[in-house]
Design an enzyme around this catalytic site. Structure first.
Site, short mmCIF file in Angstrom:
data_model
loop_
_atom_site.label_atom_id
_atom_site.label_comp_id
_atom_site.label_asym_id
_atom_site.label_seq_id
_atom_site.Cartn_x
_atom_site.Cartn_y
_atom_site.Cartn_z
CG HIS A 12 -6.99 9.33 16.35
ND1 HIS A 12 -8.08 9.36 17.20
CD2 HIS A 12 -6.25 8.26 16.73
CE1 HIS A 12 -7.98 8.36 18.06
NE2 HIS A 12 -6.88 7.68 17.79
CG HIS A 59 -4.54 7.99 22.50
ND1 HIS A 59 -5.06 9.10 21.89
CD2 HIS A 59 -4.90 6.93 21.73
CE1 HIS A 59 -5.71 8.74 20.78
NE2 HIS A 59 -5.63 7.43 20.66
CG HIS A 193 -5.80 0.63 15.19
ND1 HIS A 193 -7.07 1.16 15.25
CD2 HIS A 193 -5.07 1.36 16.07
CE1 HIS A 193 -7.10 2.17 16.11
NE2 HIS A 193 -5.90 2.30 16.64
CD GLU A 240 -8.41 4.75 18.82
OE1 GLU A 240 -7.54 5.10 19.62
OE2 GLU A 240 -8.25 4.86 17.58
C1 DHB Z 1 -1.70 4.27 16.14
C2 DHB Z 1 -3.07 4.43 15.96
C3 DHB Z 1 -3.84 5.07 16.91
O1 DHB Z 1 -5.18 5.26 16.82
C4 DHB Z 1 -3.25 5.56 18.04
O2 DHB Z 1 -4.02 6.23 18.91
C5 DHB Z 1 -1.88 5.41 18.25
C6 DHB Z 1 -1.12 4.76 17.29
C7 DHB Z 1 -0.84 3.61 15.13
O3 DHB Z 1 -1.34 2.89 14.29
O4 DHB Z 1 0.37 3.83 15.14
FE FE Z 2 -6.01 6.14 18.90
#
Ligand code: DHB
Ligand code: FE
Length: 279
Positions: A12, A59, A193, A240
Site C-alpha cells: 500500500h 499508520h 521494507h 505488515e
Molecule cells: C512506505 C511503505 C509503507 O507501507 C508505508 O506504510 C509508508 C511508506 C514507503 O515505502 O514509502
Molecule cells: Fe504501511
C-alpha cells in the site's frame, strides 16, 4: 448466502498513490509498476464484487498510540480519506456496508473474536492506495468497503496465526450472511521494507517469494513465524505482511493463483501483489 469471489494481497505504498494523484504513472520510475498492474486491473474490472473487505493498518493517522485496538472493524455508512499531513487524497469517499460489517461483528464475537467497533474511521494510504491500484481513478469506488484495521504499529501485535484465524472467522461470517452478496477480501501492506533505523531500505526477495508461494500452496507455513522472524527477514515494516494472512484465512484451503507481481523498488519497498481465487 454471501460468497467470497477472490482475495488480493497488495502493498500500500503511499508514493504509488501520489504517483496516480499527480499524473506520474508514466514517468520512468513508475511505468514498470503500473504496466505490471494492467492484468490486476483487468481482473478487477471483470470481478467487481458488491463489497470488498479491506484488511489494512492505520499508520498512527486516525489512532493515537495512547489507545490502539488489535482488530477494529468499520461499521459506518462511509469513511473519509484521512489527512496524513498533506491534506486528504482527492479520491472518492469510501462507502461502507454496515449490514455486512455488523454481521461479521456478531458472528466473530460468537466465536470469541472480540472486534473493536468504529462508526467513523478516516482511512489512510493503507486502505485508499490499494483501492487506487485496483480501480485507478473513478468518480466513485465501484464496490462498498468493510474496513478491518489491524494493529501492526504498537507492539505487542497479533500473531501471524491469530491473523489467519481472524480471516477464517470472517470467511465463516461472510458465508453465513443471509443475502446473495459477492465479496472480495484484500490484505494490504508489505512486502519486505524498513523505513527507518540502521537497516532502513532492507528488502529480501527470497523471503518475499517464499511468503507468496506459501500463500498459494502452504498458507499455514506463513502462520508459524514470530514477529521477530518477520522483522529480521523482512524489516520492521515488513511485519505488515501478517495482514495478508487475514485475507488468506478467509479463502478456501485450495486456491488458484491468477495473478502475481513482484517489483523492486517501489519507494523503500519490495512491491508485491497477488490475486487468489477459491479452487
Ligand atoms: C512506505 C511503505 C509503507 O507501507 C508505508 O506504510 C509508508 C511508506 C514507503 O515505502 O514509502
Ligand atoms: Fe504501511
Amino acid at each position: 448466502m454471501a460468497k467470497i469471489i477472490g482475495g488480493m494481497g497488495t502493498s500500500h505504498v503511499p508514493g504509488a498513490g501520489a504517483a496516480m494523484d499527480n499524473g506520474k504513472t508514466q514517468d520512468d520510475y513508475w511505468r514498470p509498476l503500473f504496466e505490471g498492474l494492467t492484468p490486476l486491473r483487468e481482473w478487477h474490472k471483470n470481478n467487481v464484487p458488491d463489497v470488498n473487505i479491506i484488511v489494512f493498518n492505520d499508520h498512527a493517522t486516525s489512532y493515537s498510540l495512547d489507545a490502539y485496538s488489535t482488530f477494529t472493524i468499520g461499521v459506518g455508512e462511509e469513511f473519509q480519506p484521512a489527512d496524513e499531513g498533506w491534506g486528504p487524497r482527492k479520491v472518492p469517499v469510501v462507502k461502507g456496508h454496515p449490514e455486512l460489517a455488523w454481521h461479521i461483528v456478531e458472528s466473530a464475537m460468537a466465536e470469541e473474536f472480540d472486534l473493536a467497533i468504529a462508526g467513523s474511521l478516516d482511512v489512510d494510504h493503507g486502505l485508499t492506495v490499494p483501492l487506487s491500484l485496483a480501480y485507478d481513478q473513478p468518480d466513485a469506488w465501484p464496490a462498498a468497503v468493510v474496513p478491518v484495521c489491524v494493529n501492526v504499529i504498537q507492539h505487542p501485535l497479533p500473531s501471524a496465526l491469530r491473523c489467519y484465524k481472524l480471516g477464517q472467522a470472517i470467511g465463516r461470517a461472510v458465508r453465513s450472511f443471509d443475502d446473495n452478496l459477492t465479496v472480495g477480501i484484500w490484505g494490504t501492506g508489505g512486502l519486505s521494507h524498513q523505513l527507518g533505523g540502521e537497516r532502513a531500505g532492507v528488502v529480501n526477495p527470497d523471503f518475499d517469494k517464499k511468503f507468496l508461494d506459501n500463500l498459494t500452496q502452504d498458507p499455514l507455513a506463513n502462520t508459524t513465524m514470530s514477529h521477530t522472524d518477520f522483522i529480521r527477514e523482512a524489516g520492521c515494516e515488513g511485519v505488515e505482511m501478517i495482514m495478508w494472512n487475514v485475507m488468506r484465512g478467509a479463502l478456501n484451503d485450495d486456491v488458484n493463483e491468477v495473478f502475481r507481481l513482484y517489483h523492486i523498488p517501489v519507494s523503500a519497498t519490495a512491491y508485491g501483489a497477488i490475486i487468489l481465487e477459491n479452487a
